[in-house]
Design a protein around this motif. Structure first.
Motif, PDB file in Angstrom:
ATOM      1  N   ASN A  49      41.377  41.259  48.440  1.00 13.51           N
ATOM      2  CA  ASN A  49      40.215  42.129  48.597  1.00 13.51           C
ATOM      3  C   ASN A  49      39.292  41.961  47.400  1.00 13.51           C
ATOM      4  O   ASN A  49      39.674  42.243  46.270  1.00 13.51           O
ATOM      5  N   ALA A  50      38.051  41.532  47.664  1.00 12.67           N
ATOM      6  CA  ALA A  50      37.098  41.351  46.572  1.00 12.67           C
ATOM      7  C   ALA A  50      36.742  42.677  45.907  1.00 12.67           C
ATOM      8  O   ALA A  50      36.399  42.714  44.725  1.00 12.67           O
ATOM      9  N   CYS A  51      36.840  43.779  46.650  1.00 12.05           N
ATOM     10  CA  CYS A  51      36.475  45.085  46.090  1.00 12.05           C
ATOM     11  C   CYS A  51      37.473  45.558  45.047  1.00 12.05           C
ATOM     12  O   CYS A  51      37.150  46.429  44.230  1.00 12.05           O
ATOM     13  N   LEU A  52      38.693  45.026  45.055  1.00 10.55           N
ATOM     14  CA  LEU A  52      39.718  45.425  44.098  1.00 10.55           C
ATOM     15  C   LEU A  52      39.932  44.381  43.008  1.00 10.55           C
ATOM     16  O   LEU A  52      40.761  44.590  42.115  1.00 10.55           O
ATOM     17  N   ALA A  68      45.229  45.154  39.664  1.00 14.50           N
ATOM     18  CA  ALA A  68      44.205  46.211  39.734  1.00 14.50           C
ATOM     19  C   ALA A  68      44.106  46.862  41.101  1.00 14.50           C
ATOM     20  O   ALA A  68      43.126  47.559  41.374  1.00 14.50           O
ATOM     21  N   THR A  69      45.096  46.699  41.962  1.00 11.26           N
ATOM     22  CA  THR A  69      45.009  47.298  43.296  1.00 11.26           C
ATOM     23  C   THR A  69      45.102  48.816  43.252  1.00 11.26           C
ATOM     24  O   THR A  69      44.724  49.482  44.220  1.00 11.26           O
ATOM     25  N   ARG A  81      33.873  44.987  36.348  1.00  8.79           N
ATOM     26  CA  ARG A  81      32.949  44.491  37.359  1.00  8.79           C
ATOM     27  C   ARG A  81      33.761  43.809  38.446  1.00  8.79           C
ATOM     28  O   ARG A  81      34.587  42.932  38.168  1.00  8.79           O
ATOM     29  N   THR A  82      33.575  44.200  39.697  1.00  8.64           N
ATOM     30  CA  THR A  82      34.383  43.622  40.767  1.00  8.64           C
ATOM     31  C   THR A  82      33.761  42.346  41.299  1.00  8.64           C
ATOM     32  O   THR A  82      32.540  42.132  41.220  1.00  8.64           O
ATOM     33  N   LEU A  83      34.614  41.516  41.858  1.00  8.10           N
ATOM     34  CA  LEU A  83      34.136  40.295  42.496  1.00  8.10           C
ATOM     35  C   LEU A  83      33.173  40.617  43.628  1.00  8.10           C
ATOM     36  O   LEU A  83      32.180  39.917  43.825  1.00  8.10           O
ATOM     37  N   LEU A  84      33.442  41.674  44.382  1.00  9.39           N
ATOM     38  CA  LEU A  84      32.554  42.055  45.489  1.00  9.39           C
ATOM     39  C   LEU A  84      31.143  42.318  44.985  1.00  9.39           C
ATOM     40  O   LEU A  84      30.168  41.798  45.540  1.00  9.39           O
ATOM     41  N   ASP A  85      31.004  43.118  43.943  1.00  9.53           N
ATOM     42  CA  ASP A  85      29.670  43.423  43.419  1.00  9.53           C
ATOM     43  C   ASP A  85      29.000  42.173  42.859  1.00  9.53           C
ATOM     44  O   ASP A  85      27.791  41.974  43.023  1.00  9.53           O
ATOM     45  N   TRP A  86      29.796  41.344  42.183  1.00 10.54           N
ATOM     46  CA  TRP A  86      29.213  40.118  41.624  1.00 10.54           C
ATOM     47  C   TRP A  86      28.708  39.196  42.734  1.00 10.54           C
ATOM     48  O   TRP A  86      27.607  38.635  42.640  1.00 10.54           O
ATOM     49  N   LEU A  87      29.486  39.020  43.788  1.00 13.78           N
ATOM     50  CA  LEU A  87      29.077  38.144  44.884  1.00 13.78           C
ATOM     51  C   LEU A  87      27.792  38.644  45.540  1.00 13.78           C
ATOM     52  O   LEU A  87      26.872  37.856  45.828  1.00 13.78           O
ATOM     53  N   ARG A 131      49.196  42.927  48.655  1.00 18.20           N
ATOM     54  CA  ARG A 131      50.445  42.356  48.131  1.00 18.20           C
ATOM     55  C   ARG A 131      50.195  41.064  47.369  1.00 18.20           C
ATOM     56  O   ARG A 131      50.946  40.727  46.454  1.00 18.20           O
ATOM     57  N   HIS A 132      49.178  40.317  47.750  1.00 15.97           N
ATOM     58  CA  HIS A 132      48.884  39.071  47.038  1.00 15.97           C
ATOM     59  C   HIS A 132      48.349  39.342  45.636  1.00 15.97           C
ATOM     60  O   HIS A 132      48.570  38.547  44.720  1.00 15.97           O
ATOM     61  N   ALA A 133      47.620  40.434  45.458  1.00 13.01           N
ATOM     62  CA  ALA A 133      47.013  40.735  44.159  1.00 13.01           C
ATOM     63  C   ALA A 133      47.882  41.664  43.320  1.00 13.01           C
ATOM     64  O   ALA A 133      48.028  41.466  42.109  1.00 13.01           O
TER      65      ALA A 133
END
Length: 484
Positions: free
Chosen positions: A77-80, A217-218, A27-33, A289-291
């Motif tokens: 990126n919240a989607c990743l 997970a990128t 479950r991605t952060l984007l979908d959860w938000l 690069r951060h993730a």
């Protein structure tokens, strides 16, 4: 072996500790938000759902005693971002910023928004930039601002007014993130952490050799978002502090843990070898690069990955671990065939080891791609060259990505160089040998003939910059200046 804990995913959101149970690991952060958070945080947008557009950019904060206020804040990126990767961290979205935030005010004053869909992502990236420079007491110049915005796309405004706004925001009243409050909340979460020792992770990997190891997970997130693949119950390598470390031995040998972020790993490499700065800036985008991790980039083994050519040129080693046992390979021996490597069942990448270069070594790395920023390589060449006092080539390591099924050294080209004077005749002999080293494919990025031609041209650029007689300065062979 310790059991895999069914504990909730715990992170800070909207100033409160959140505990999520029974959430699918992908479950991605984007979908959860956008769908599950209460109230819903729909300021975070879904654009590409693959980490290219930046409309879903958020800030993630975590404990770091070396960072200002003991908190490291980076945009991702919240989607990743799969929800388990947020465990023990804090998430800051555009809804958390005081209204109007100086970044938002600067965008208004500089006419930096039209349709507005991309604007929240730009706001969060610019907030991260403002926080970083405010903590350091510095202000970025326009080239550095452009680099920071490389992970955000705008289809209607154009970038000039957005860059203007990024300059303007430093002239407006400060509105810093409360790092002391964040640190207190993160400390509270740390009392119940999901972090594990290296030994525990190795034991879990040995017991579950079929499990997918996931770091940032990128890459894996694209399998889920775009291909709808089921990756099962992953093993989260970023939960092992020992694998996030970057260290240097007394002799200058650099150790990069498999879970160290791409940003931190490439910063360490570029600090040692400044010639890698351009490739670092063009390796994906800042949020990726951060993730993402350098260990993940190497383990995935894509023949167009940007990490392997550079590390092989530097004669890097890869340390593999299976349970309590480790073995070390030359990185060039790790890749066996297209997307096949030397990992045994239950084994994983523990770290990368990069030795100091012999004195006099000249290192170069150049990336060719359709877009300048945030694009997959068509060809990447990394070269380590050392000349003797007579201008002859004492040592040469030439490594190419995008030219074969794996990242590969140009063995015949290297042989055509060694021991010969580094002049035009030697260059031409090397260019002929290059066509014997590689039979590249034609695909959507480039034709085989283009890849061979551009690779030969990169050899010429190498000669122009490193020839013993009148070498050209970097300013004569590049059109863009990179600044911190």
């Amino acid at each position: 072996m310790p059991e895999i804990s069914p504990r909730p995913i715990r992170f800070v959101h909207r100033g409160h500790a959140i505990a999520l149970e029974g959430v699918p690991p992908t479950r991605t952060l984007l979908d959860w938000l956008r769908e599950d958070a209460r109230p819903r945080c729909t300021g975070t947008k879904e654009g590409c759902n693959e980490g290219d557009c930046g409309a879903c950019t958020v800030l993630v904060a975590e404990r770091d005693d070396t960072a200002p206020g003991g908190v490291a804040i980076r945009h991702v990126n919240a989607c990743l971002s799969f929800l388990p990767t947020l465990d023990g961290r804090a998430v800051i979205t555009v809804e958390d910023l005081p209204q109007p935030h100086p970044v938002q005010q600067a965008l208004v004053e500089c006419h930096g928004s039209q349709c507005g869909f991309c604007t929240p992502g730009f706001v969060m990236t610019m907030t991260a930039l403002r926080e970083a420079h405010a903590a350091a007491g510095t202000r970025p110049e326009r080239p550095a601002i452009a680099d920071a915005l490389a992970g955000n796309l705008c289809r209607c405004t154009g970038y000039r007014p957005i860059v203007d706004a990024a300059e303007r925001m430093f002239e407006l009243p400060d509105a810093p993130i409360d790092r002391a409050a964040l640190r207190a909340q993160l400390d509270a979460l740390a009392a119940d952490t999901s972090e594990m020792t290296l030994e525990d992770f190795a034991a879990q990997r040995l017991a579950r050799p079929e499990a997918r190891i996931v770091a940032g997970a990128t890459d894996v997130a694209l399998w889920v978002n775009k291909q709808f693949r089921d990756i099962g119950e992953p093993l989260w390598i970023t939960r092992v502090p020992a694998l996030r470390r970057i260290a240097t031995d007394a002799d200058g040998t650099l150790h990069i843990g498999a879970a160290a972020s791409l940003e931190d790993a490439w910063a360490a490499l570029a600090a040692r070898w400044p010639a890698l700065t351009e490739v670092w800036r063009r390796f994906a985008s800042p949020p990726v690069r951060h993730a993402g991790t350098l260990g993940g980039n190497i383990a995935n083994g894509s023949p167009i990955g940007d990490g392997a050519p550079v590390l092989i040129a530097l004669d890097a080693r890869i340390v593999l671990r299976r349970g309590p046992d480790t073995r070390t390979l030359a990185l060039e021996d790790f890749y066996l065939d297209y997307m096949k490597n030397a990992l045994a069942p239950g084994e994983f990448v523990e770290r990368l080891v990069v030795p100091p270069s012999p004195e006099g070594t000249q290192l170069r790395a150049w990336k060719i791609s359709k877009r300048f920023d945030s694009d997959i390589s068509t060809v990447l060449m990394a070269a380590a060259l050392r000349l003797d006092a007579d201008g002859r080539i004492a040592a040469a390591r030439l490594v190419f990505g995008g030219m074969a099924a794996i990242t590969k050294r140009a063995a015949q080209t290297e042989a055509a160089l060694r021991g010969r004077r580094w002049d035009e005749a030697t260059l031409q002999a090397a260019q002929v040998a290059l066509a014997q080293d590689f039979l590249p494919l034609s695909d959507l990025r480039a034709s085989a003939s283009y890849r061979l031609a551009v690779s030969a041209n990169l050899l010429r650029r190498l000669w122009l910059e490193t020839r013993p007689d009148d070498p050209l300065p970097a300013s004569a062979t590049q059109v863009r200046e990179f600044r911190a």
